[in-house]
Scaffold this motif. Structure first.
Motif, PDB file in Angstrom:
ATOM      1  N   ASP A 249       0.794  -1.241   0.000  1.00 31.16           N
ATOM      2  CA  ASP A 249       0.000   0.000   0.000  1.00 31.16           C
ATOM      3  C   ASP A 249       0.822   1.285   0.000  1.00 31.16           C
ATOM      4  O   ASP A 249       0.280   2.362   0.223  1.00 31.16           O
ATOM      5  N   GLN A 250       2.153   1.179  -0.207  1.00 30.28           N
ATOM      6  CA  GLN A 250       2.950   2.409  -0.161  1.00 30.28           C
ATOM      7  C   GLN A 250       2.581   3.352  -1.305  1.00 30.28           C
ATOM      8  O   GLN A 250       2.561   4.574  -1.134  1.00 30.28           O
TER       9      GLN A 250
ATOM     10  N   THR B  55      -0.382   3.496  -2.831  1.00 31.01           N
ATOM     11  CA  THR B  55      -1.703   4.060  -2.524  1.00 31.01           C
ATOM     12  C   THR B  55      -1.564   5.155  -1.470  1.00 31.01           C
ATOM     13  O   THR B  55      -2.221   6.190  -1.557  1.00 31.01           O
ATOM     14  N   ALA B  56      -0.709   4.897  -0.466  1.00 33.36           N
ATOM     15  CA  ALA B  56      -0.517   5.900   0.587  1.00 33.36           C
ATOM     16  C   ALA B  56      -0.019   7.210  -0.029  1.00 33.36           C
ATOM     17  O   ALA B  56      -0.444   8.296   0.367  1.00 33.36           O
ATOM     18  N   MET B  57       0.880   7.118  -1.017  1.00 33.37           N
ATOM     19  CA  MET B  57       1.365   8.332  -1.685  1.00 33.37           C
ATOM     20  C   MET B  57       0.216   9.040  -2.395  1.00 33.37           C
ATOM     21  O   MET B  57       0.088  10.258  -2.323  1.00 33.37           O
ATOM     22  N   GLU B  58      -0.609   8.246  -3.083  1.00 36.80           N
ATOM     23  CA  GLU B  58      -1.770   8.820  -3.777  1.00 36.80           C
ATOM     24  C   GLU B  58      -2.631   9.604  -2.790  1.00 36.80           C
ATOM     25  O   GLU B  58      -3.052  10.713  -3.080  1.00 36.80           O
ATOM     26  N   ILE B  59      -2.866   9.003  -1.622  1.00 36.10           N
ATOM     27  CA  ILE B  59      -3.729   9.653  -0.632  1.00 36.10           C
ATOM     28  C   ILE B  59      -3.045  10.898  -0.054  1.00 36.10           C
ATOM     29  O   ILE B  59      -3.691  11.853   0.326  1.00 36.10           O
ATOM     30  N   MET B  60      -1.699  10.877  -0.017  1.00 34.75           N
ATOM     31  CA  MET B  60      -0.980  12.058   0.466  1.00 34.75           C
ATOM     32  C   MET B  60      -0.819  13.085  -0.660  1.00 34.75           C
ATOM     33  O   MET B  60      -0.024  14.014  -0.543  1.00 34.75           O
TER      34      MET B  60
END
Lengths: 280, 254
Positions: B123-124, B126-131
Motif C-alpha cells: 500500500d505504499q 496508494t498511501a502516496m496517492e492519498i498524500m
C-alpha cells in the motif's frame, strides 16, 4: 433500516456534512458491491463504518478518497462531487484528508522521521528547522519521538501504525480515515490507538471515519455508526442503539452469533452427496 | 482454435496498449521528476553502480572468449592480426549493448520490478496517492530515468573491460603483436560503429527500464503477483532486446 432514516435527497447541502454518499451503486467485473448505499459523515464526529468481511468497507474508502468512482449515485466530499474533480482537484481534496492504512504503509526506504516529514517536504517549502519541529511535535503526540531514527522494518505493528498516524496528521487534515486500525494489535497497542483516535478528534477537532468490524472497540469511541451488509446500510445510529437492535442481521453482527442471516457456510452442494461421490 | 488465437492476439494488443499508455503517462511525469536530480542520481547508483561488478566480470569473460574464438577463426585465413578489429567491432556494435542489456534485465530490472511491486503490495503507492503525491512522478519516473542513463554507461564499461580481456588473451596468450592489435582496431573502427552501440544501448535502456517499472507498478498486490511480475520482466525484456537488436542491426546496415 433501523433507528435513523438516512438519506433525504431533497435536503439542501449541509455545511455540517463532510462526506455524503448518496444512493451509490458500484460493482467490480460482474459483482455488485454496493446497491443504493447512502450515508453521511458529520463534521467533528467519529463515524464508525462496520460490517462483516467482504461487504466493501475498504471499497467505500476508495470511493471517499476518489480512487474509484461509483457507477451511479454521488459521493460528495468536503462539498464537492468527486466526479467533478479533475486530477489536480482530487489532489487538492486529498491534501485536506489523512488516512491510516491497516499495515501502516510506511515508505520502507526512509526512517521514521523522514516518513512523517514526507508530505511536508512534498507540499511545502518550509525551512528545515521548522519541518524538524513539526515532525517532532507529531511524533511526540503518538509517543514515538524517541523512535525518529528507526527504520520501518525495526518497528512493531502497533508502532508502525502510530508512526503512520503521525504522518497522516502532519498536514493537519480536516478528515482522518482509519482503515481497520485495531487488526492484529496487542491489548496495549490497541488501547493506545483507541485513545489516539479519540484524542485527535477531541483535541484537534478532526472528523474521523473508522472502518472496522471490532464492535466492542468502536462502541467506546464512535458518535455515529453504520452497519453495512449486502451492499447497503442495514442499520445506523449510535453504537448503543445498534446493540439494542432486534433486526436479525444487526443482532447477529453485534453479538457475533454464528447462526443468522449471514451464513457460516459458503454456498456448497449437499454435504453427504459430495462426500459419497467419486473423486473427480 | 481460431478463438484461442484471436484471444491471444486481443490480449497482446491490450497489453501493448496498456504499456503504451503507461509510457505516455510516465513521460509526462519525467518532466517534473527532472527537477529532483537527487532521486535520479540515487537510481543511477542503484541500477548502474550496483550492477558494475557483474557487468565488469562478464565483460572481461566475453572479451576473452571472443579473442579465443576470433583467433582460431582468423588464423585459418591467415589474418590473426585483425583480432583487435574483430573484437572491437563485435563488442561495440553487438555484444556490448546486447549482453549488458540482458544482464541489466536480470540484475537491475528484477530489482526494480520487485521493489515497486512490493511497494504496491504494501500500500505504499496508494498511501502516496492519498498524500496527494503522484507515485508515477516520485517512484516510477526517477527509476525509469535512472535505468535509461545507467544502461549506456554500463555498456561502455562492458566494452572497455571486454577489449582489455580480448587484448589479454590475444596479445599475452596467443602472441599477437600488441601494436598491430591496437592500430588495426584504430584504422577499422569508425564513429559509425560506436554510434550503433550507443543507439542500441539507449533503446535497450528505455525498453528494459520501461518494462521493469511497468510490471512493478501494475503488479497484482500479492506475493505470487510480485514473483510473476519479476519473471515477466526478465522474459519480456530478454525477448524484446534480441528482437530489437535484429531490427536495429538491419536498420544500421541500410
Amino acid at each position: 433500516m433501523t433507528n435513523i432514516e438516512l438519506s433525504d435527497k431533497a435536503s439542501p447541502p449541509d455545511d455540517d456534512i463532510v462526506v455524503d454518499v448518496r444512493d451509490v451503486q458500484y460493482g467490480v467485473d460482474s459483482r455488485l458491491i454496493f446497491q443504493g448505499l447512502s450515508l453521511k459523515v458529520r463534521r467533528g464526529q467519529i463515524t464508525a463504518i462496520m460490517g462483516p468481511s467482504g461487504t466493501g468497507k475498504t471499497t467505500l474508502l476508495r470511493l471517499i478518497t476518489a480512487q474509484s468512482y461509483p457507477s451511479s449515485g454521488q459521493v460528495v466530499v468536503l462539498g464537492q462531487d468527486i466526479e467533478d474533480l479533475g486530477g489536480s482537484g482530487i489532489y487538492a481534496m486529498r491534501k485536506r484528508m489523512g488516512m491510516l492504512f491497516q499495515n501502516g504503509a510506511l515508505l520502507t526506504d526512509m526512517d521514521v522521521f523522514e516518513n512523517v516529514a514526507f508530505p511536508v517536504r512534498e507540499h511545502t517549502d518550509l525551512p528545515e528547522p521548522l519541518i524538524r519541529r513539526l515532525v517532532l511535535t507529531k511524533l511526540q503526540a503518538v509517543g514515538l519521538r524517541g523512535a525518529a531514527d528507526l527504520m520501518p522494518a525495526e518497528l512493531s505493528g502497533g508502532m508502525a501504525r502510530r508512526v503512520a498516524l503521525a504522518r497522516a496528521i502532519v498536514m493537519d487534515p480536516e478528515i482522518l480515515i482509519y482503515d481497520e486500525p485495531f487488526v492484529g494489535l496487542d491489548p496495549i497497542s490497541l488501547g493506545m490507538i483507541l485513545r489516539l483516535i479519540q484524542k485527535m478528534n477531541e483535541a484537534l477537532g478532526i472528523t474521523s471515519i473508522v472502518v472496522s468490524h471490532d464492535v466492542q472497540q468502536l462502541a467506546t469511541i464512535a458518535h455515529e455508526s453504520y452497519l453495512l451488509s449486502g451492499g447497503k446500510v442495514v442499520a445506523a445510529g449510535s453504537p448503543q442503539e445498534l446493540a439494542q437492535s432486534r433486526e436479525e442481521v444487526v443482532h447477529q453482527f453485534m453479538t457475533g452469533a454464528a447462526e443468522g442471516p449471514v451464513p457460516f457456510h459458503y454456498p456448497a452442494p449437499d454435504y453427504a452427496t459430495q462426500l459419497m461421490a467419486e473423486a473427480p | 482454435m481460431s478463438n484461442a488465437r484471436n484471444g491471444y492476439i486481443t490480449e497482446g494488443i491490450r497489453r501493448f496498449g496498456a504499456v503504451a499508455i503507461f509510457f505516455l503517462r510516465l513521460l509526462i511525469q519525467c518532466v517534473p521528476a527532472l527537477a529532483r536530480p537527487r532521486l535520479i542520481v540515487l537510481q543511477v547508483y542503484n541500477a548502474g553502480a550496483r550492477s558494475l561488478i557483474i557487468i565488469m566480470l562478464s565483460g572481461f569473460l566475453v572479451g576473452a572468449v571472443l579473442a579465443l574464438e576470433g583467433y582460431t577463426l582468423l588464423q585459418r585465413f591467415g589474418s590473426a592480426e585483425a583480432l583487435g578489429t574483430a573484437a572491437a567491432l563485435g563488442l561495440l556494435r553487438e555484444l556490448g549493448p546486447v549482453v549488458t542489456a540482458l544482464l541489466f534485465a536480470g540484475r537491475a530490472g528484477t530489482a526494480l520490478t520487485s521493489e515497486i511491486g512490493l511497494m504496491r503490495a504494501t500500500d505504499q503507492l496508494t498511501a502516496m496517492e492519498i498524500m496527494a503525491v503522484n507515485p508515477l512522478r516520485y517512484v516510477a519516473a526517477p527509476r525509469f530515468l535512472g535505468g535509461l542513463i545507467a544502461m549506456p554507461l554500463l555498456s561502455a564499461v562492458f566494452n572497455l573491460i571486454g577489449l582489455f580481456g580480448a587484448q589479454l588473451i590475444g596479445v599475452w596468450q596467443m602472441g599477437i603483436d600488441k601494436g598491430s592489435f591496437w592500430s588495426q582496431m584504430q584504422d577499422a573502427v569508425d564513429f559509425h560503429d560506436v554510434w550503433e552501440g550507443i543507439a542500441k544501448s539507449l533503446v535497450f535502456g528505455l525498453v528494459c527500464s520501461l518494462i521493469a517499472v511497468h510490471e512493478g507498478y501494475n503488479t497484482e498486490p500479492t506475493a505470487a503477483g510480485v514473483g510473476l511480475a519479476t519473471t515477466r520482466t526478465v522474459v519480456a525484456s530478454s525477448v524484446l532486446i534480441l528482437l530489437l537488436d535484429y531490427i536495429l542491426t538491419a536498420a544500421f546496415q541500410t
